[in-house]
Design an enzyme around this catalytic site. Structure first.
Site, mmCIF file in Angstrom:
data_model
loop_
_atom_site.group_PDB
_atom_site.id
_atom_site.type_symbol
_atom_site.label_atom_id
_atom_site.label_comp_id
_atom_site.label_asym_id
_atom_site.label_seq_id
_atom_site.Cartn_x
_atom_site.Cartn_y
_atom_site.Cartn_z
ATOM 1 N N HIS A 176 37.427 5.538 -76.166
ATOM 2 C CA HIS A 176 38.139 6.643 -76.805
ATOM 3 C C HIS A 176 37.631 6.879 -78.225
ATOM 4 O O HIS A 176 38.318 7.504 -79.039
ATOM 5 C CB HIS A 176 39.642 6.352 -76.801
ATOM 6 C CG HIS A 176 40.192 6.170 -75.424
ATOM 7 N ND1 HIS A 176 40.646 7.220 -74.655
ATOM 8 C CD2 HIS A 176 40.322 5.056 -74.647
ATOM 9 C CE1 HIS A 176 41.054 6.766 -73.479
ATOM 10 N NE2 HIS A 176 40.861 5.455 -73.445
ATOM 11 N N GLU A 179 20.155 -10.420 -89.138
ATOM 12 C CA GLU A 179 19.672 -11.278 -90.219
ATOM 13 C C GLU A 179 18.497 -12.129 -89.747
ATOM 14 O O GLU A 179 17.597 -12.454 -90.528
ATOM 15 C CB GLU A 179 20.809 -12.170 -90.739
ATOM 16 C CG GLU A 179 20.514 -12.818 -92.082
ATOM 17 C CD GLU A 179 21.746 -13.451 -92.710
ATOM 18 O OE1 GLU A 179 22.346 -12.831 -93.606
ATOM 19 O OE2 GLU A 179 22.116 -14.572 -92.298
ATOM 20 N N LYS A 186 21.951 -9.683 -104.312
ATOM 21 C CA LYS A 186 22.752 -10.681 -105.032
ATOM 22 C C LYS A 186 22.268 -10.836 -106.467
ATOM 23 O O LYS A 186 23.067 -10.948 -107.404
ATOM 24 C CB LYS A 186 22.694 -12.028 -104.305
ATOM 25 C CG LYS A 186 23.395 -12.036 -102.959
ATOM 26 C CD LYS A 186 23.642 -13.435 -102.435
ATOM 27 C CE LYS A 186 22.376 -14.176 -102.111
ATOM 28 N NZ LYS A 186 22.619 -15.492 -101.482
#
Length: 537
Positions: free
Chosen positions: A372, A341, A501
């Site tokens: 793994h 950001e 948004k």
């Protein structure tokens, strides 16, 4: 400045085929490419950096004005130029002032707010502040982004120091997140913290209203068990939270840098004011080091320069953060926000197009789990992924030291394996020892070759304490700052989060049928129709 970038890339091109392992033939390799600061040991010797490259990178930092920009930040200058704001999250952990913004000393206010937070946290912990059903047993922190990632990460990291109420973090507007947090806790003994700087963040306020409705089913006055962490006393008051339970912070504190103040209230309640002060002290110690140390000995600067060598010079677009400390399992997600950001920009401070790659994709998981999962690609994939290992010399479980010994051995072995690799000759010898011959030996050996020469750094710390965690977070904050200065971008705005948004706000009435979605693209409207066809909206 362009000349230095060109020199760096030419230097890399000339040296790119050499083996990192050969660099250790020079006896002082480890000493020259490591640094120790207040219990933190940073080893960057397992990279392709040499004296010439590091010298060029340090010159780049000087030419790009890292030192003057650093001074401007700590002086309270408005270096967040797109928003016209100072950048002073460092003041939240400063022991004293004066620190001025627009000619006014901000430290009296910082210290007063810190004292108010500490007092309230202690009241919750000792039972002098109670819920309507008695002593507080659970705290639900509702926030998103910087109001969640930092506190949630630090609360988990410092679990051995918890001696207060249980902490639960809710961030996602997905109802499953809220439902999961509220399962099994008693509304009559629960405190809800609503963390939103503006008190308008849609996800946070939706969750806050749901929490209040939940509490209202069993509690006569839900607002009495709510706390606001917000700069908007007025909006918090309209929600029913009075000024004495509203803890604010100023616009010179960015959300992803806000853990050190009121946004850290949940952590204060969990570990207590004394331990939280140690957390602040660790960060303040790193601040002083960053301010005072020469660039060549400056840990945040070195971390930044290594990262820029890998990303901007060598062209590796991703960075894996691999904490061999299970309680730091949320650190990669926290650093995703802090780094991506902050430095995920394509426009320079002057509005021109960025001339270099911006920040890398940051990701990771704790060890040894990641071994793994995705280490296969890191070791043998076609893309090089620079790795950053973090590990404590000492764990918190004295009865399980054999576990910690195995953990540390795995961490150190992974960094060695990435650098050393395994040659075809070594792979053939392994297969021959298993009795293979001829074409089958060759075929099987090829699958067991590790190219090696893959860069990594290791940050070793004594033990994960509040002080150490403060150091580590501040180290990464300043690293991001240095990278942003060298790139010539503003690391303290985040315009990239706004468009989505805005479009989400416009789409909600389309989902409910109150708007026909005129002007929307066909794909989006088709997805809306598919959702509506299933129902449940």
């Amino acid at each position: 400045m362009g000349e230095i970038w060109s020199e760096l890339k030419a230097h890399h091109s000339a040296k790119s085929r050499r083996k990192m392992l050969d660099l250790f033939e020079k006896g002082n390799r480890v000493q020259a490419f490591s640094a120790t600061v207040d219990g933190l040991y940073f080893d960057f010797s397992k990279t392709n950096l040499d004296d010439g490259a590091l010298s060029l990178l340090l010159e780049l930092a000087r030419v790009k004005g890292v030192e003057s920009r650093r001074a401007a930040m700590f002086a309270g200058d408005k270096i967040n130029e797109t928003e016209g704001r100072a950048v002073l999250h460092t003041a939240l952990r400063a022991p004293a002032g004066p620190i001025k913004v627009d000619g006014q000393d901000i430290m009296p206010g910082v210290l007063e707010t810190r004292a108010r937070c500490f007092t309230f946290a202690q009241q919750v912990r000792d039972g002098s502040f109670t819920a309507q059903g008695g002593r507080i047993t659970d705290v639900v922190n509702i926030g998103i982004g910087g109001s969640d990632l930092g506190p949630a990460m630090a609360t988990l990291a410092l679990a051995p120091y918890h001696d207060g109420p249980r902490l639960h973090y809710v961030s996602n507007v997905d109802g499953a997140d809220m439902n999961g947090a509220l399962q099994g806790i008693d509304p009559k003994t629960t405190l809800v913290i609503v963390a939103s700087k503006t008190f308008t963040t849609i996800e946070t306020m939706t969750n806050a209203q749901t929490a209040r409705d939940w509490m209202a089913q069993d509690v006569a006055d839900p607002s009495a068990q709510f706390v606001a962490l917000s700069s908007s006393t007025e909006k918090a008051g309209a929600f029913g939270i009075p000024p004495e339970r509203t803890f604010g912070f100023e616009d010179w504190v960015g959300g992803r840098y806000s853990l050190w103040g009121p946004i850290g209230l949940g952590l204060m309640i969990a570990i207590g004011p004394e331990a939280f002060q140690q957390f602040l002290d660790g960060a303040a110690t790193m601040d002083r080091h960053f301010q005072e140390a020469d660039l060549a000995d400056n840990l945040p600067v070195l971390l930044a320069l290594v990262g820029m060598w890998h990303n901007q010079v060598e062209g590796h677009a991703t960075r894996a953060v691999l904490p061999y400390d299970n309680r730091l399992s949320r650190l990669p997600a926290y650093l995703q926000q802090l780094e991506m950001e902050s430095n995920g920009k394509s426009v320079a401070m002057d509005g021109s197009a960025l001339q270099q790659n911006s920040g890398p994709v940051v990701w990771g998981e704790p060890g040894t789990n990641g071994q793994h999962a995705f280490y296969q690609l890191i070791h043998q994939g076609t893309r090089v992924v620079p790795c950053e290992f973090l590990v404590a010399a000492k764990g918190h479980e004295p009865d399980l030291t054999h576990h910690h010994r195995l953990l540390v051995a795995n961490c150190l072995a992974q960094s060695e394996a990435l650098m050393r690799g395994r040659s075809m000759e070594e792979a053939r010898a392994l297969m021959a020892a298993k009795g293979l011959e001829g074409a089958e030996l060759e075929r099987q050996a090829a699958h067991r070759v590790f190219p090696g020469n893959r860069p990594s750094t290791t940050l070793l710390y004594d033990q994960l304490t509040p002080f150490t965690l403060g150091q580590i977070i501040a180290l990464y904050e300043h690293r991001v700052f240095v990278e942003g200065v060298i790139l010539g971008i503003n690391s303290f705005d985040q315009w990239g989060v706004e468009l989505g948004k805005e479009l989400a706000t416009a789409l909600e009435p389309v989902l409910t049928g109150k708007d026909d979605g005129a002007g929307k693209d066909g794909s989006t409207l088709a997805l809306v129709d598919a959702v509506k066809a299933v129902g449940g909206i």
